[in-house]
Structures are given as structure tokens and as C-alpha cells.
Scaffold this active site. Structure first.
Site, short mmCIF file in Angstrom:
data_model
loop_
_atom_site.label_atom_id
_atom_site.label_comp_id
_atom_site.label_asym_id
_atom_site.label_seq_id
_atom_site.Cartn_x
_atom_site.Cartn_y
_atom_site.Cartn_z
N GLU A 1 -27.66 -63.32 -8.39
CA GLU A 1 -28.16 -62.02 -8.84
C GLU A 1 -27.13 -61.00 -8.41
O GLU A 1 -26.99 -60.70 -7.22
CB GLU A 1 -29.54 -61.74 -8.23
CG GLU A 1 -30.34 -60.70 -9.01
CD GLU A 1 -30.22 -59.32 -8.42
OE1 GLU A 1 -29.34 -58.57 -8.91
OE2 GLU A 1 -30.97 -59.00 -7.50
N CYS B 1 -29.00 -52.74 -7.01
CA CYS B 1 -28.25 -53.37 -8.09
C CYS B 1 -28.70 -52.90 -9.46
O CYS B 1 -27.92 -52.93 -10.42
CB CYS B 1 -28.34 -54.89 -7.99
SG CYS B 1 -30.02 -55.51 -7.84
N LYS C 1 -27.76 -66.92 5.54
CA LYS C 1 -26.73 -66.07 6.12
C LYS C 1 -26.99 -64.64 5.64
O LYS C 1 -26.65 -64.28 4.51
CB LYS C 1 -25.34 -66.54 5.68
CG LYS C 1 -24.21 -66.16 6.67
CD LYS C 1 -23.96 -64.67 6.83
CE LYS C 1 -23.17 -64.11 5.68
NZ LYS C 1 -22.81 -62.66 5.91
N GLU D 1 -19.24 -50.55 -10.63
CA GLU D 1 -20.45 -50.36 -9.83
C GLU D 1 -20.08 -49.63 -8.54
O GLU D 1 -19.33 -50.15 -7.71
CB GLU D 1 -21.11 -51.70 -9.51
CG GLU D 1 -22.42 -51.53 -8.75
CD GLU D 1 -23.09 -52.86 -8.42
OE1 GLU D 1 -24.32 -52.95 -8.53
OE2 GLU D 1 -22.36 -53.81 -8.06
#
Length: 496
Positions: free
Chosen positions: A256, A290, A181, A389
Site C-alpha cells: 500500500e 497516503c 518492523k 507526493e
């Protein structure tokens, strides 16, 4: 095949064929540079997901029986096909997420190498014999690796195929089948990759499937009881939700997740290199990575000069069309992400940080998704822009006075994905690297990687590893087999 025309109508890829969704809702795909809608994909339903998982489950019955040599050949044939289409796939990636064409095509040129890496791992794999410590003589024991079954993979929009191919290569090498997906912002490249694999290899039907959609489509994949292993790259909040759902099915997960990585500048650092490392860490990829070095920790001795140089370099960054080779920073990937970045900039100023450069939307570029490279100074590590973040081109510069304080600030975060250390004192470099809570630490470099090396995070930055042998091990489980070689079964009730 040339890049598809505007407003192309795409379908799911299930059991080796492109099929329409059981639902009617579709998702537009835009070019972030100018807002052009150039395609649409289906918003997958639970029924669509179930169909894909069923196809993968059926295909697994035969796929698990393939030999290592056969899977080796399949992976090499897929690698060759993707190599032949690397330029096209890179263009699709840029057209979906607005990242620089040279970065996206650079990533695409490495897909084949990733697949060959996993092929080489299984080709050289060895079993393990374990000495059996029992009173019975002649007992033999060995360990083999087996696949889980159906892997459900959910990937993000920032490096879509890079993060897909790593999962797909490891999963197929281990003998699993795959249901993917992709992000709703960047679904087309995954569908095109499926098409390439189908047209140019003989990969069996159902081994690789793609269902597009929003978050509820991904939730249907996570909740499906026939999914035996889950792999996700994305935000920590979504990762927690996936882990919770997977726990109900006792499905193993590889996650992750996010980061708020420190990029630490010591007085002995070669200053120009350190500034380049800061620019590379946060402004490359428009900060949408990231491992972004979003917290720039600078020793007080070099703080003023470093900030001056950092601001000067940021002011020279060329924003523009990501398809043009001279562009150095493209747009934010989509409007909601732009709004998120803009919100954090406002929060930063409201909490007392100072914008040393940037913070605005340029008025000479098309579309609504550009924002200037932004540098905050006067930042305390307790401020929101140093805790959350942001996933955009926003650097929080934090001053420190000594090595101990630098390490304390670096580790004072719920994340632990990556870090950078800039110093010409190699004893200091190793000392600091050993004390930082992060899965990857770069010394006098930033944001480089290798397929043969594992990547993953500590704390809220995830579970498990991708890449390297560790990445392959995430997609297989151990089976321990005992063999009696005596021909006699000892009486369990007989005393010795």
C-alpha cells in the site's frame, strides 16, 4: 499502564519476551511538538531479525494447526485487550508522530473492531467444491485456504498501529505468524501493544514479534528466505525495492504505497462542503496521509470563489500541541520530513506557482517541525508539486474547464490511490468516478474508511488490498484437493 517516563529504554519483542539487541546502536524517539527525547529503541541487526523470524517459523508449526474457533477466540481476546488500552495507545501514537490526539485515539478505539472483523470472516468462511470435468466417474474436488507461514510486515510512521493492526488481524486469522518492523520514528506503540497482548491474552510465544530499527533492519526482514509473505505500507520507491527483493525469493507481497490524489470540485458542488472536503483532504493529519487530496482540481466557473474560501479556512486552522483538544493541526512528524516539505514549497515557487496562503514556519510555536497550511495557485499539472507526493500540508490548486479535462488531469499521474468528486449531479458523480484510475473514490466526502471495505491502489500506488474480505485473502493461498471415490485407478495407457 500509564505512559512511560522520559528516556525509557525499550527492547525488541521476540518469542514472547523483551530482549536486548545483538548490536549496541540505539534510536531516539522524539515528541515532534517540542523535540523532547522521551525514549529509545534498539537499531535491530540482521541477527535480531533472524532470531525473530526463527521464532515465528517455529511457532507457525503449531499455530497453523489451530482451528478457526481457536483463532476466533484469540482475535477476540486481543481485541478486548486493545479496547481496554485504547486511550493509552492513542497517547503513545501522538507522542511519537505529533498527530492530533483525537485522531490517534479515534484510530485506537477501532483496533478491536478490526480484529473482530477478521474473526468474523474466518468464522463464516466456507470452502468450495468444483465440478470435475473428466471421463472418470466419482472424482471429487474441493478447495481450501491455507496460510503462507511467516509474514514480515513493515509499517510507516503516519498511522502506525492502525496500519499494523489491519495486517496483524488478517495474518493471524489466516493462520500465519508475524514479524513486525515498525518505523524508526514510531516504534514504541508497537512494543507496548506486544506487551499488552502478552500480559492480557494467551497468544502463543513467537506468533507476534517486533524488531525495531532503520531501513537496513527492514531490508534484513525482506531478504530473509524464511519469510513467506511480505506486507508493506509506505513510499512507492521503497515499495519497488521491496517487491524487487521479494521477487528473488518468490515471496508474495502486499504493497500500500503513495498517492497524489485529485480532489475534484465541479460547479454544482455545495461550495462550503467542497471547501471543507479540501481542508479535510490535505490539512487534516498535517497532510501526512497516503490518501491526501493534495491536488485540488477546481472548475473555472467557481475557481475564484473557491480559492477565496479555501484560503480563508486555511487561515483559521489552529496549530499547536497535538495533545490539546482545540488544536486542529499538529507538527510534521520529524525534522527530515519538515525539510522535505520545505524543499517542495521552494520548488513550487521556483517553477512559477503562487503561494496563496502559508508556506512558512510559525514563530510562536516550540520545536522545529511546524509549517503553516500551504495553498498553491497558478499550478500546472506538470509542475513538481503536482507530480510528487509531498506528504505534508501543501495543496496544489489546479483549474479545469470541463469534465473531460478534469478526468484527464486526475489520471495524469503515476499514482492511483484515491480521489474525491464534489458535485450535486449524481449522474456526473458516477460518470467521473467510473473513469478515475484510483482504488478509492469518494463522492461528496473525503478520507473516510471502513474495515469491511478494501483499500489499495492502481499504478504506483501499490499491489493487493487491505481491509474487507480481500484483505484476508492476501494472507492465504488456495489448495486444490482431488479425491477418487471409485476405489479404482484407471490405466493411463488403456485407450477408451
Amino acid at each position: 499502564m500509564a505512559l512511560r517516563e522520559q528516556s525509557e529504554h525499550y527492547q525488541h519483542f521476540i518469542n514472547g519476551e523483551f530482549v536486548e539487541s545483538t548490536g549496541d546502536t540505539r534510536i531516539d524517539v522524539e515528541f515532534p511538538y517540542n523535540g523532547e527525547i522521551w525514549g529509545s529503541v534498539p537499531h535491530g541487526t540482521k541477527e535480531d531479525v533472524d532470531q525473530a523470524v526463527n521464532a515465528a517459523k517455529k511457532a507457525f508449526r503449531e499455530w497453523r494447526r489451530t482451528t478457526i474457533s481457536e483463532r476466533y477466540d484469540y482475535l477476540h481476546s486481543i481485541a478486548d485487550a486493545l479496547d481496554d488500552h485504547a486511550e493509552e495507545l492513542g497517547e503513545l501514537e501522538t507522542r511519537q508522530n505529533g498527530k492530533l490526539i483525537r485522531e490517534m485515539q479515534g484510530q485506537a478505539s477501532g483496533f478491536g473492531g478490526t480484529l473482530r472483523h477478521y474473526a468474523s470472516l474466518i468464522d463464516s468462511d466456507r470452502g468450495e467444491v468444483i465440478p470435475v470435468n473428466t471421463k472418470d466417474e466419482g472424482m471429487f474436488n474441493y478447495v481450501v485456504h491455507e496460510p503462507y507461514g511467516v509474514v514480515g510486515a513493515i509499517t510507516p510512521w503516519n498511522s502506525p498501529l492502525l496500519l499494523t493492526v489491519g495486517k496483524l488481524g488478517a495474518a493471524l486469522a489466516a493462520g500465519n505468524t508475524f514479524v513486525h518492523k515498525p518505523s524508526e520514528q514510531t516504534p514504541v506503540s508497537a512494543l507496548r501493544m506486544a506487551e499488552i497482548i502478552t500480559e492480557e491474552t494467551n497468544l502463543p510465544k513467537g506468533v507476534y514479534n517486533v524488531v525495531t530499527g532503520h531501513g537496513d533492519t527492514g531490508a534484513a526482514l525482506v531478504d530473509n528466505e524464511d519469510v513467506d509473505k511480505l506486507a508493506f505500507t509506505g513510499s512507492s520507491s521503497t515499495g519497488r525495492s521491496i517487491a524487487e527483493s521479494a521477487g528473488r525469493n518468490l515471496s508474495p507481497v502486499t504493497l500500500e504505497l503513495g498517492g497524489k490524489s485529485p480532489n475534484i470540485m465541479f460547479p454544482s458542488a455545495e461550495l462550503e462542503n467542497a471547501v471543507t472536503g479540501a481542508v479535510k483532504g490535505i490539512f487534516a493529519a498535517t497532510g501526512q496521509t497516503c490518501v491526501a487530496g493534495s491536488r485540488v482540481l477546481v472548475h473555472e466557473e467557481i475557481y475564484d470563489e473557491f480559492v477565496d474560501r479555501f484560503v480563508d479556512r486555511a487561515s483559521q486552522i489552529r496549530l499547536g500541541d497535538p495533545r490539546e483538544p482545540e488544536t486542529e493541526m499538529g507538527p510534521i512528524a520529524f525534522d527530515k520530513q519538515w525539510e522535505k516539505v520545505r524543499k517542495y514549497i521552494d520548488i513550487g515557487t521556483s517553477e512559477g506557482a503562487t503561494i496563496a496562503y502559508g508556506g512558512d514556519r510559525p514563530d510562536d510555536l516550540p520545536g522545529d517541525c511546524f509549517i503553516e497550511p500551504t495553498i498553491f495557485v497558478d499550478v500546472d499539472n506538470e509542475m513538481t508539486i503536482a507530480r510528487d507526493e509531498i506528504f505534508g500540508p501543501v495543496a496544489a490548486v489546479i483549474q479545469f474547464s470541463d469534465e473531460e479535462e478534469a478526468i484527464e488531469i486526475a489520471n495524469d499521474t503515476r499514482y492511483g490511490l484515491a480521489a474525491g468528486v464534489w458535485t450535486e449531479d449524481m449522474r456526473q458523480a458516477q460518470r467521473v468516478a467510473n473513469q478515475i484510475d484510483a482504488g478509492t473514490v469518494w463522492i461528496n466526502e473525503y478520507r473516510t474508511g471502513a474495515t469491511r471495505a478494501p483499500i489499495g491502489g492502481f499504478k504506483d500506488s501499490g499491489l493487493g488490498r487491505e481491509g474487507g474480505k480481500e484483505g484476508l485473502d492476501e494472507y492465504r493461498q488456495e489448495k486444490c484437493i482431488y479425491i477418487d471415490q471409485t476405489g479404482e485407478v484407471a490405466n493411463p495407457f488403456q485407450l477408451r
